[in-house]
Design a protein around this motif. Sequence first.
Motif, PDB file in Angstrom:
ATOM      1  N   THR A 144     -12.721 -10.890  -3.656  1.00  0.00           N
ATOM      2  CA  THR A 144     -11.351 -10.434  -3.508  1.00  0.00           C
ATOM      3  C   THR A 144     -10.964  -9.223  -2.831  1.00  0.00           C
ATOM      4  O   THR A 144     -10.079  -9.253  -1.811  1.00  0.00           O
ATOM      5  N   TRP A 145     -12.009  -8.263  -3.051  1.00  0.00           N
ATOM      6  CA  TRP A 145     -11.938  -7.088  -2.196  1.00  0.00           C
ATOM      7  C   TRP A 145     -11.924  -7.280  -0.748  1.00  0.00           C
ATOM      8  O   TRP A 145     -11.401  -6.941   0.257  1.00  0.00           O
ATOM      9  N   ALA A 146     -13.099  -8.062  -0.371  1.00  0.00           N
ATOM     10  CA  ALA A 146     -13.332  -8.404   1.118  1.00  0.00           C
ATOM     11  C   ALA A 146     -12.056  -9.191   1.651  1.00  0.00           C
ATOM     12  O   ALA A 146     -11.717  -8.931   2.936  1.00  0.00           O
ATOM     13  N   ALA A 147     -11.443  -9.889   1.042  1.00  0.00           N
ATOM     14  CA  ALA A 147     -10.166 -10.789   1.516  1.00  0.00           C
ATOM     15  C   ALA A 147      -9.048  -9.788   1.867  1.00  0.00           C
ATOM     16  O   ALA A 147      -8.228 -10.083   2.846  1.00  0.00           O
ATOM     17  N   ILE A 148      -8.832  -8.956   0.923  1.00  0.00           N
ATOM     18  CA  ILE A 148      -7.655  -7.983   1.169  1.00  0.00           C
ATOM     19  C   ILE A 148      -8.070  -6.832   1.990  1.00  0.00           C
ATOM     20  O   ILE A 148      -7.205  -6.505   3.043  1.00  0.00           O
ATOM     21  N   ASN A 195     -10.417  -6.681   4.499  1.00  0.00           N
ATOM     22  CA  ASN A 195     -10.799  -7.421   5.755  1.00  0.00           C
ATOM     23  C   ASN A 195     -11.209  -6.543   6.594  1.00  0.00           C
ATOM     24  O   ASN A 195     -10.967  -6.325   7.840  1.00  0.00           O
ATOM     25  N   PRO A 196     -12.436  -5.715   6.501  1.00  0.00           N
ATOM     26  CA  PRO A 196     -13.201  -5.048   7.357  1.00  0.00           C
ATOM     27  C   PRO A 196     -13.841  -5.889   8.465  1.00  0.00           C
ATOM     28  O   PRO A 196     -14.388  -6.785   8.253  1.00  0.00           O
ATOM     29  N   ARG A 197     -13.379  -5.636   9.686  1.00  0.00           N
ATOM     30  CA  ARG A 197     -13.849  -6.334  10.833  1.00  0.00           C
ATOM     31  C   ARG A 197     -14.074  -5.562  11.909  1.00  0.00           C
ATOM     32  O   ARG A 197     -13.618  -4.361  12.241  1.00  0.00           O
ATOM     33  N   SER A 249     -12.632  -1.863  11.365  1.00  0.00           N
ATOM     34  CA  SER A 249     -11.396  -1.507  11.282  1.00  0.00           C
ATOM     35  C   SER A 249     -11.186  -0.247  10.075  1.00  0.00           C
ATOM     36  O   SER A 249     -12.243  -0.009   9.456  1.00  0.00           O
ATOM     37  N   LYS A 250     -10.066   0.248   9.942  1.00  0.00           N
ATOM     38  CA  LYS A 250      -9.751   0.756   8.825  1.00  0.00           C
ATOM     39  C   LYS A 250      -9.498   0.230   7.763  1.00  0.00           C
ATOM     40  O   LYS A 250      -8.738  -0.876   7.785  1.00  0.00           O
ATOM     41  N   PHE A 251      -9.946   0.429   6.270  1.00  0.00           N
ATOM     42  CA  PHE A 251      -9.622  -0.529   5.438  1.00  0.00           C
ATOM     43  C   PHE A 251     -10.009   0.541   4.348  1.00  0.00           C
ATOM     44  O   PHE A 251     -10.502   1.609   4.066  1.00  0.00           O
ATOM     45  N   ASP A 252      -9.433   0.108   3.129  1.00  0.00           N
ATOM     46  CA  ASP A 252      -9.797   0.776   1.773  1.00  0.00           C
ATOM     47  C   ASP A 252     -11.228   0.680   1.177  1.00  0.00           C
ATOM     48  O   ASP A 252     -11.708  -0.575   1.313  1.00  0.00           O
ATOM     49  N   SER A 261     -26.666   1.835  13.271  1.00  0.00           N
ATOM     50  CA  SER A 261     -27.030   1.440  11.785  1.00  0.00           C
ATOM     51  C   SER A 261     -25.469   1.456  11.056  1.00  0.00           C
ATOM     52  O   SER A 261     -24.602   1.934  11.284  1.00  0.00           O
ATOM     53  N   ALA A 262     -25.238   0.095  10.605  1.00  0.00           N
ATOM     54  CA  ALA A 262     -23.990  -0.384   9.896  1.00  0.00           C
ATOM     55  C   ALA A 262     -23.883  -0.161   8.602  1.00  0.00           C
ATOM     56  O   ALA A 262     -24.738  -0.238   7.759  1.00  0.00           O
ATOM     57  N   CYS A 263     -23.006   0.664   8.328  1.00  0.00           N
ATOM     58  CA  CYS A 263     -22.402   0.834   6.838  1.00  0.00           C
ATOM     59  C   CYS A 263     -21.057   0.449   6.693  1.00  0.00           C
ATOM     60  O   CYS A 263     -20.360   0.486   7.390  1.00  0.00           O
ATOM     61  N   LEU A 264     -20.824   0.231   5.364  1.00  0.00           N
ATOM     62  CA  LEU A 264     -19.511  -0.103   5.195  1.00  0.00           C
ATOM     63  C   LEU A 264     -18.546   0.926   4.793  1.00  0.00           C
ATOM     64  O   LEU A 264     -18.163   1.318   3.709  1.00  0.00           O
ATOM     65  N   GLU A 265     -18.186   1.511   5.653  1.00  0.00           N
ATOM     66  CA  GLU A 265     -17.250   2.659   6.033  1.00  0.00           C
ATOM     67  C   GLU A 265     -16.143   2.341   7.065  1.00  0.00           C
ATOM     68  O   GLU A 265     -16.368   1.907   7.995  1.00  0.00           O
ATOM     69  N   PRO A 266     -14.835   2.639   6.729  1.00  0.00           N
ATOM     70  CA  PRO A 266     -13.800   2.640   7.688  1.00  0.00           C
ATOM     71  C   PRO A 266     -14.155   3.392   9.093  1.00  0.00           C
ATOM     72  O   PRO A 266     -14.633   4.478   9.123  1.00  0.00           O
ATOM     73  N   SER A 267     -14.129   2.725  10.066  1.00  0.00           N
ATOM     74  CA  SER A 267     -14.398   3.091  11.677  1.00  0.00           C
ATOM     75  C   SER A 267     -15.828   3.356  11.799  1.00  0.00           C
ATOM     76  O   SER A 267     -16.219   4.132  12.653  1.00  0.00           O
TER      77      SER A 267
END
Length: 277
Positions: free
Chosen positions: A32-36, A38-40, A57-60, A202-208
């Motif tokens: 649900t979080w990923a769908a809303i 949508n980090p891309r 992208s920017k995301f919560d 290195s990829a981390c799940l953070e905005p930008s």
Amino acid sequence: MESIEADRAAWAVAKIGRARQHGLELQGRLATWAAIANPRPVATISSDRLSWEVRLSKFDPPPLLEWALILGDAIHNLRAALDVLVWAHADEAGLTTGQAKSIAFPVWTDESAWNQKADRTLKGVPLDVVARIRQCQPFERPAEERSSDPLVILSDLDNRDKHRLALTTIAELHEAKWQHAVEFADEEASRRNVPPNVTVHSACLEPSALLLSGTTVDPVDRVAGNRALTWQVGIDPGNGFIGFAQLIEALASYVLTVVAHVAIGSAAAQRGEHPTG
């Protein structure tokens, strides 16, 4: 006999089922979080057009603390399943209040701990059940395998969550599919930029968060392509990253094997084998 033993294991099995429900809940919340959110990946070109980069992208950000609480609940249910299994076999009427407080499913990597404490921890438990619990102990494994025994991992996570801080959750890139092209004004410019100067970050799940970057000799006309990323969220229990769902299911399956071994007595128990073989 097996039906009686199965009845004694019913509450333990219910707790394992509850842990698995928590695992499914975590999967649902992550989806649900990923769908809303949508980090891309998003490509940009510098103002002088001699460099480019691909960022998320920017995301919560994901609610990692909230997910850690659910994971902790799953871990506690699995550890409790082992303890209630012992209680189901103990003769509670013959125990003092102090003795009753000591009853638990032991998890020991050192056989000397068993020799010193088993009589107290398993007081009032039938000897055949005690024998099967011993067969499940991590110290029955080769020394180099004991720290990675699922019961050791489970107990460590349970203690960490209960007595220290929330379990540290990690979001990391699971899979990246790139169809990436940097295009120039003409073929001559394209040839001058071969091989490309590209850096993978290195990829981390953070905005930008920066994923890819590159510099060029000639001005970039455009950055094209398709980019698909898949993320997973989990923890590192001490022997490498593992996703929430995989961790809970692996521990639940193992605990269920132990419960069946102890409560019902499997063919492995009759052969004197460790549950894992």
